[in-house]
Write an enzyme that holds these catalytic residues in place. Structure first.
Site, PDB file in Angstrom:
ATOM      1  N   GLU A 331       8.479 -20.644  18.383  1.00  0.00           N
ATOM      2  CA  GLU A 331       7.612 -19.827  19.220  1.00  0.00           C
ATOM      3  C   GLU A 331       8.352 -18.596  19.719  1.00  0.00           C
ATOM      4  OE1 GLU A 331       4.859 -23.324  21.224  1.00  0.00           O
ATOM      5  OE2 GLU A 331       6.727 -22.760  22.230  1.00  0.00           O
ATOM      6  N   CYS A 332       7.752 -17.440  19.520  1.00  0.00           N
ATOM      7  CA  CYS A 332       8.236 -16.162  20.042  1.00  0.00           C
ATOM      8  C   CYS A 332       9.713 -15.927  19.696  1.00  0.00           C
ATOM      9  CB  CYS A 332       7.992 -16.079  21.547  1.00  0.00           C
ATOM     10  SG  CYS A 332       7.911 -14.362  22.151  1.00  0.00           S
TER      11      CYS A 332
END
Length: 465
Positions: A331-332
């Site tokens: 994530e990210c």
């Protein structure tokens, strides 16, 4: 009993975080076990809370998850604490829309039946401060604004004048004040903030806040207000299900470069049968050889680009393991880490893991921010095609693909929609931070995929250590 308070503000920048941290630090110094919460999806303020209370702070977000789940996240989080302090977001009534309280601090205070301390900037006013407070009382008369904290006072007498006006017109007390210059400014929410917190560089600030708050706030009355909150009952069995014995191990990157995770994601994974094994690339630690899954959360890989690039060179097994089928969620910051290259705002380019065919360019301005309705475009180990989950996006970088993109999700926000991320049979990656409590089945699905991987690994003779 679940003693609790909401620290709300008339607007962003009014001093909510200063007051919240000051109260947390003061009550901790008194020997209380304090639990922090943050309204909304923000990760930075909870990092402050954790630094002061030494307990993981939790997010309370009535958009990403249902009201019943928010209630149960609060109950789960405050277990073992003497006092819970809930920091608001933006202005008290600011939420998802301009005509509704939904998603606002007011919404959370009503949901949790929590008394509210409203932080008011009294700079340049006296009796007018009462008009401000009166307006906040009357916009939604169901909320319980139990007291105010006066910020920006020119002097003790100035604070007294405002306190008298508010007491006479609004019927509630001012329970503390801060004069201009009483405490140092809270450091800006820059990229090095969390690493500095982890190193203890702001401990002296927290001590100063505790001293001022202990001197200028009525802590006894504030504690009594918190104790008046009625007990809440669980509304779901989300965190009450029988914990399955650990059947797989999921490696979690956790250090100053990777630390943005929702605590509920961890809780649900453990409940589904996962043992979480933490490792730190920044400390040179290996990807655990015995893991059956990998979780790369958000953070600031750009802040540590050189160190991470060197770690990748020293640990080529990460790329091999992911490409060999290790069920991986990135994530990210974790998504950026798996790309081929990362270019900083100063123009320096470093090599990254090379798992995803993309290059990442850091920008000087915010690229994307907001809530996301997330729908996977195809089946994966975590989500089935069409299965919906909610999350949040916040980043200063752009991903440019060097080969044909295989987007993971269709995402919809307040101001637009489109495809984002990258997926394969065993990898799901994107800018969106997913909140598992909005679709709890994902934890079980991930653990099942890890079991399949583990059995295949053991069949090949790679015995778990």
């Amino acid at each position: 009993m679940q003693p609790r308070l909401v620290i709300a503000g008339t607007h962003s920048g009014v001093g909510k975080t200063t007051v919240t941290l000051g109260l947390m630090a003061a009550f901790v110094e008194k020997g209380n076990i304090v639990q922090g919460f943050k309204c909304g999806p923000d990760y930075i303020d909870p990092s402050y809370h954790r630094a002061v209370t030494k307990r993981a702070s939790r997010n309370l977000d009535s958009w990403m998850v249902s009201e019943d789940v928010v209630n149960d996240i609060f109950i789960e989080g405050c277990n073992g604490a003497d006092l819970s302090i809930i920091e608001g977001v933006m202005g008290f009534y600011d939420g998802k829309a301009s005509t509704s309280d939904k998603g606002s601090t007011a919404d959370i205070s009503l949901l949790l039946q929590a008394p509210v301390l409203l932080v008011v900037d009294i700079s340049g006013m006296a009796r007018s401060a009462a008009a401000v407070v009166k307006g906040f009382q009357q916009l939604n008369e169901k909320v319980k604004i139990a007291g105010v904290i006066l910020n920006g006072a020119g002097s003790e007498r100035h604070a007294e004048m405002c306190s008298e006006a508010i007491k006479e017109a609004c019927g509630i007390p001012a329970l503390g004040y801060l004069k201009k210059g009483d405490v140092p400014s809270i450091p800006e929410r820059h990229l090095g903030l969390v690493p500095a917190l982890e190193r203890g560089e702001h401990d002296s600030l927290f001590s100063q806040l505790a001293a001022v708050v202990s001197r200028q706030f009525d802590l006894e009355r504030i504690e009594r207000l918190a104790l008046e909150a009625s007990a809440l009952s669980r509304r779901t069995n989300l965190f009450q299900q029988t914990k399955r014995p650990s059947v797989v191990k999921i490696a979690v990157a956790y250090d100053a470069a990777f630390h943005f995770y929702y605590e509920e994601n961890f809780t649900l994974l453990r409940q589904a049968g996962a043992e979480l094994v933490y490792f730190s690339p920044l400390r040179g630690e290996d990807l655990p050889s015995h893991c059956d899954g990998l979780y790369l959360g958000g953070g600031f890989p750009e802040e540590f680009a050189d160190e991470l690039s060197q770690w990748i060179k020293d640990h080529p097994q990460l790329k091999k393991r992911v490409q060999s089928g290790l069920p991986t969620l990135a994530e990210c910051g974790g998504y950026m880490f798996l790309g081929e290259q990362l270019t900083t705002t100063k123009g320096k380019t470093v090599e990254m893991a090379g798992v995803i065919p993309m290059v990442v360019q850091m920008e000087n301005k915010l690229v994307s921010l907001g809530y996301r309705d997330v729908t996977p475009l195809d089946d994966s180990f975590l989500l089935s095609k069409g299965q919906q989950i909610r999350g949040h996006e916040f980043h200063y970088s752009k991903a440019v693909y060097t080969e044909t993109e295989r987007p993971a999700y269709f995402v919809k926000g307040l101001f637009g929609e489109g495809k984002e991320g990258y997926m394969s049979d065993h990898l799901l990656a994107g800018y969106t931070h997913l909140h598992f409590a909005s679709e709890p089945a994902v934890a079980t699905q991930w653990v099942k995929a890890c079991e399949v991987y583990k059995n295949r690994r053991l069949h090949r003779g790679q015995v778990s250590q």
